[in-house]
Design a protein around this motif. Structure first.
Motif, short mmCIF file in Angstrom:
data_model
loop_
_atom_site.label_atom_id
_atom_site.label_comp_id
_atom_site.label_asym_id
_atom_site.label_seq_id
_atom_site.Cartn_x
_atom_site.Cartn_y
_atom_site.Cartn_z
N GLN A 12 114.34 50.88 -63.41
CA GLN A 12 113.89 50.01 -64.48
C GLN A 12 112.95 48.95 -63.95
OE1 GLN A 12 117.45 48.48 -66.39
NE2 GLN A 12 117.41 50.14 -67.91
N ALA A 13 112.10 48.46 -64.81
CA ALA A 13 111.20 47.38 -64.43
C ALA A 13 112.00 46.20 -63.90
CB ALA A 13 110.35 46.97 -65.63
N GLY A 14 111.48 45.61 -62.82
CA GLY A 14 112.19 44.52 -62.18
C GLY A 14 113.12 44.97 -61.07
N LEU A 85 109.59 45.88 -59.35
CA LEU A 85 108.75 46.99 -59.77
C LEU A 85 108.29 46.84 -61.21
CD1 LEU A 85 110.65 49.82 -57.95
CD2 LEU A 85 108.19 49.43 -57.77
N LYS A 86 107.08 47.32 -61.45
CA LYS A 86 106.46 47.25 -62.77
C LYS A 86 106.15 48.67 -63.24
CE LYS A 86 104.07 42.99 -61.36
NZ LYS A 86 102.74 42.36 -61.19
N VAL A 118 107.77 58.14 -58.04
CA VAL A 118 108.43 56.90 -58.46
C VAL A 118 108.08 56.64 -59.92
CG1 VAL A 118 108.55 54.40 -58.14
CG2 VAL A 118 108.44 55.91 -56.15
N THR A 119 109.09 56.47 -60.74
CA THR A 119 108.87 56.19 -62.15
C THR A 119 109.57 54.89 -62.50
OG1 THR A 119 108.79 58.56 -62.67
CG2 THR A 119 109.13 57.04 -64.50
N VAL A 120 108.82 53.96 -63.06
CA VAL A 120 109.36 52.66 -63.45
C VAL A 120 109.34 52.57 -64.97
CG1 VAL A 120 109.21 50.17 -63.17
CG2 VAL A 120 108.44 51.68 -61.32
N SER A 121 110.50 52.45 -65.55
CA SER A 121 110.59 52.39 -67.01
C SER A 121 110.58 50.93 -67.47
CB SER A 121 111.87 53.07 -67.48
OG SER A 121 113.02 52.40 -66.97
N SER A 122 110.01 50.73 -68.64
CA SER A 122 109.89 49.36 -69.18
C SER A 122 111.10 49.00 -70.02
CB SER A 122 108.62 49.25 -70.02
OG SER A 122 108.62 50.21 -71.04
#
Length: 122
Positions: A12-14, A85-86, A118-122
């Motif tokens: 997750q983001a952050g 992470l963003k 790497v996948t960062v979800s908002s």
């Protein structure tokens, strides 16, 4: 030298994630190491690099202060610690080795790993 990247995933983001790159073959300590990334539909871009001893590092402006590159020459491994992470950090991350010097440009890197997503979800 053969490079094997690992540690990617969904976060997750952050959040934080650490990706690793294990090297085998020729003397790892003789190579400058770098991390690059390629987001969908975009060109591959420089993320970070580290000197032979690990005493010098360099970062793209977009990740400076959030990412940390390090290496363990005894373990033949280079790491990329990614914090705060963003969603725009979503990409396939590649490690690379350069026997030619301490450069940002990908053309100077002789060897490449297969990439870790790497996948960062908002």
């Amino acid at each position: 030298v053969q490079l094997q990247a690992s540690g990617g995933g969904l976060v997750q983001a952050g959040g934080s994630l650490r990706v690793s790159c294990a090297a085998s073959g020729r003397a790892f300590s003789n190579y400058y190491m770098g991390w690059f990334r390629q987001a969908p539909g975009k060109e591959r871009e420089f993320v970070a690099k580290i000197s032979l001893s690990g005493s010098s590092t360099d970062y793209a402006d977009s990740v400076k202060g959030r990412f940390t590159i390090s290496r363990g020459n005894a373990k033949n491994t280079v790491y990329l610690q990614m914090n705060s992470l963003k969603p725009e950090d979503t990409a396939v991350y590649y490690c690379a080795a350069s026997g030619r010097g301490y450069y940002r440009a990908s053309q100077y890197y002789n060897y490449w790993g297969q990439g870790t997503e790497v996948t960062v979800s908002s």
